[in-house]
Design a protein around this motif. Structure first.
Motif, PDB file in Angstrom:
ATOM      1  N   GLU A  54       0.846  -1.188   0.000  1.00 39.84           N
ATOM      2  CA  GLU A  54       0.000   0.000   0.000  1.00 39.84           C
ATOM      3  C   GLU A  54       0.887   1.245   0.000  1.00 39.84           C
ATOM      4  O   GLU A  54       1.702   1.442   0.907  1.00 39.84           O
ATOM      5  CB  GLU A  54      -0.913  -0.014   1.236  1.00 39.84           C
ATOM      6  N   ALA A 137      -7.943  -3.367  -4.772  1.00 42.39           N
ATOM      7  CA  ALA A 137      -6.515  -3.105  -4.926  1.00 42.39           C
ATOM      8  C   ALA A 137      -6.021  -3.638  -6.266  1.00 42.39           C
ATOM      9  O   ALA A 137      -6.555  -4.621  -6.808  1.00 42.39           O
ATOM     10  CB  ALA A 137      -5.732  -3.748  -3.790  1.00 42.39           C
ATOM     11  N   LYS A 140       0.991  -3.452  -8.143  1.00 43.81           N
ATOM     12  CA  LYS A 140       1.889  -2.304  -8.298  1.00 43.81           C
ATOM     13  C   LYS A 140       2.889  -2.596  -9.408  1.00 43.81           C
ATOM     14  O   LYS A 140       4.077  -2.796  -9.179  1.00 43.81           O
ATOM     15  CB  LYS A 140       2.592  -2.007  -6.974  1.00 43.81           C
ATOM     16  N   GLU A 224      -0.183   8.283  -5.290  1.00 43.86           N
ATOM     17  CA  GLU A 224      -1.486   7.627  -5.205  1.00 43.86           C
ATOM     18  C   GLU A 224      -2.475   8.537  -5.918  1.00 43.86           C
ATOM     19  O   GLU A 224      -2.616   9.712  -5.583  1.00 43.86           O
ATOM     20  CB  GLU A 224      -1.902   7.424  -3.753  1.00 43.86           C
ATOM     21  N   SER A 258      -0.049   4.833  -8.683  1.00 44.95           N
ATOM     22  CA  SER A 258      -0.823   3.800  -7.998  1.00 44.95           C
ATOM     23  C   SER A 258      -2.311   4.128  -8.000  1.00 44.95           C
ATOM     24  O   SER A 258      -2.711   5.285  -7.869  1.00 44.95           O
ATOM     25  CB  SER A 258      -0.335   3.663  -6.559  1.00 44.95           C
ATOM     26  N   ASP A 260      -6.078   2.795  -6.335  1.00 44.09           N
ATOM     27  CA  ASP A 260      -6.853   1.994  -5.388  1.00 44.09           C
ATOM     28  C   ASP A 260      -8.301   2.437  -5.534  1.00 44.09           C
ATOM     29  O   ASP A 260      -8.612   3.614  -5.391  1.00 44.09           O
ATOM     30  CB  ASP A 260      -6.355   2.230  -3.963  1.00 44.09           C
TER      31      ASP A 260
END
Length: 288
Positions: A54, A137, A140, A224, A258, A260
Motif C-alpha cells: 500500500e 486493490a 503495483k 497515489e 498507484s 486503489d
C-alpha cells in the motif's frame, strides 16, 4: 489516499496533548489507562507493515506524509498509521488503537484492518458508526500500461474541454470547490508544497476546473491517484482522459501512478487504463 507536512517537530516518541481527545471515548468503552504515543522512528514500525502493498503506508514509513501511533511501553506490537483520511492498523489487535482519534483527524475516517482480528476490534470500538465496505486493490506494476492507448484516451476529450497541468490557479480552484475537488490537493501543506511535490492534470471548461487527476499522496517512487469530476460533467470521459494523461506524465518521470478503487466503477476505469486487478479488501468508513 491527510499528509501532515509542515507540522512542528515534536520530541521523538512523545504524545501530543491534543491526541488525548480520545480518552473519554475509551473510558466509556471500559478501556483504562490508555497511553498512545506518536512514533517518529519509523524503523520501529516497519516490520509490522512489511508485507502490506500500500503506497500510503510507504508514504508514512518513509516520512513523506502522515503520522504514526502505537501503545506506549517497549517495542511496538501494534501500530496505527494515519495518512489523509485513512488509518492503517497492523500487528496485534489493540482496543486502544481501534478507538483512537488523533487530533485533527476530522469527522470521517477510513480504517483499514490488516486482518480480521483488527476488523473485530474496530467493530467493537465503533459499533454502528463503522460501516464495513469493500475496496479494490491493483498490482503495483506498469506491465499492463500501453502508452499509445493512454495517449488516445487523453486526447479523447469532448469539444469545449481542455487538459492542463495542475498549477497554482488550478490548485486554488480545487481548494475552493464545493464538489469534492479539494481531495486533489488538500493533503499537501499549502500551495507551495503541492507545486513542489504534487503532480496533477486538470480538465478545464472555459477556464473553470470541472475534473482532475492528481496526487492524493506521494511517496519516493510514485503517487497515489485521486480523480474527481464535477457532477454536471460526469459520463463524458473526463476522468479517463485526465487519468490517462497523469499516468503518462508519471511514466515519463519514472514514477508509479498507484490506483486503489473505492467502488466497482472506479475499478472498471482502472482496468480500462491497464491496471491489473489484485484483490478486494475490507475497510470501515467511520463517522465520529
Amino acid at each position: 489516499k491527510g499528509g501532515r507536512a509542515g507540522l512542528e517537530d515534536r520530541a521523538e516518541n512523545q504524545p501530543e496533548a491534543g491526541d488525548r481527545c480520545s480518552r473519554s471515548r475509551a473510558e466509556r468503552m471500559g478501556i483504562k489507562d490508555m497511553k498512545i504515543i506518536e512514533i517518529k522512528n519509523m524503523e520501529l514500525l516497519a516490520p509490522l507493515f512489511a508485507h502490506w502493498q500500500e503506497t500510503m503506508i510507504w508514504s508514512c514509513l518513509e516520512g513523506s506524509m502522515g503520522r504514526a501511533f502505537a501503545p506506549a511501553g517497549g517495542a511496538p506490537r501494534a501500530a496505527l498509521l494515519q495518512v489523509a483520511d485513512f488509518c492503517f492498523l497492523a500487528g496485534e489487535p489493540c482496543a486502544e488503537l481501534a478507538a483512537w482519534r488523533p487530533a485533527g483527524a476530522g469527522d470521517f475516517s477510513i480504517l483499514a484492518p490488516q486482518h480480521e482480528g483488527w476488523a473485530a476490534a474496530i467493530e467493537a470500538a465503533w459499533g454502528q458508526k463503522a460501516r464495513r465496505c469493500a475496496r479494490f486493490a491493483f498490482h503495483k506494476t506498469a506491465e499492463g500500461f500501453d502508452p499509445a492507448a493512454l495517449a488516445r484516451f487523453a486526447a479523447a476529450l469532448p469539444t469545449g474541454y481542455g487538459l492542463r497541468p495542475m498549477g497554482r490557479e488550478e490548485y486554488r480552484q480545487a481548494l475552493a470547490s464545493g464538489w469534492g475537488a479539494r481531495d486533489l490537493c488538500a493533503q499537501f501543506a499549502d500551495e507551495r508544497d503541492y507545486c513542489r511535490r504534487g503532480l496533477g492534470v486538470a480538465v478545464l471548461q472555459e477556464g473553470r476546473l470541472v475534473a482532475g487527476a492528481s496526487s492524493y499522496t506521494v511517496y519516493r517512487g510514485g503517487i497515489e491517484i485521486e480523480i474527481d469530476t464535477h457532477p454536471d460533467h460526469r459520463r463524458r470521459g473526463l476522468a479517463r482522459a485526465c487519468g490517462a494523461a497523469l499516468m503518462l506524465e508519471c511514466l515519463k518521470r519514472g514514477l508509479y501512478p498507484s490506483w486503489d478503487a473505492q467502488n466497482p466503477a472506479s475499478a472498471a476505469l482502472a482496468k480500462s487504463l491497464g491496471y491489473r486487478f489484485d484483490r478486494e479488501y475490507p475497510v470501515y468508513e467511520v463517522r465520529a
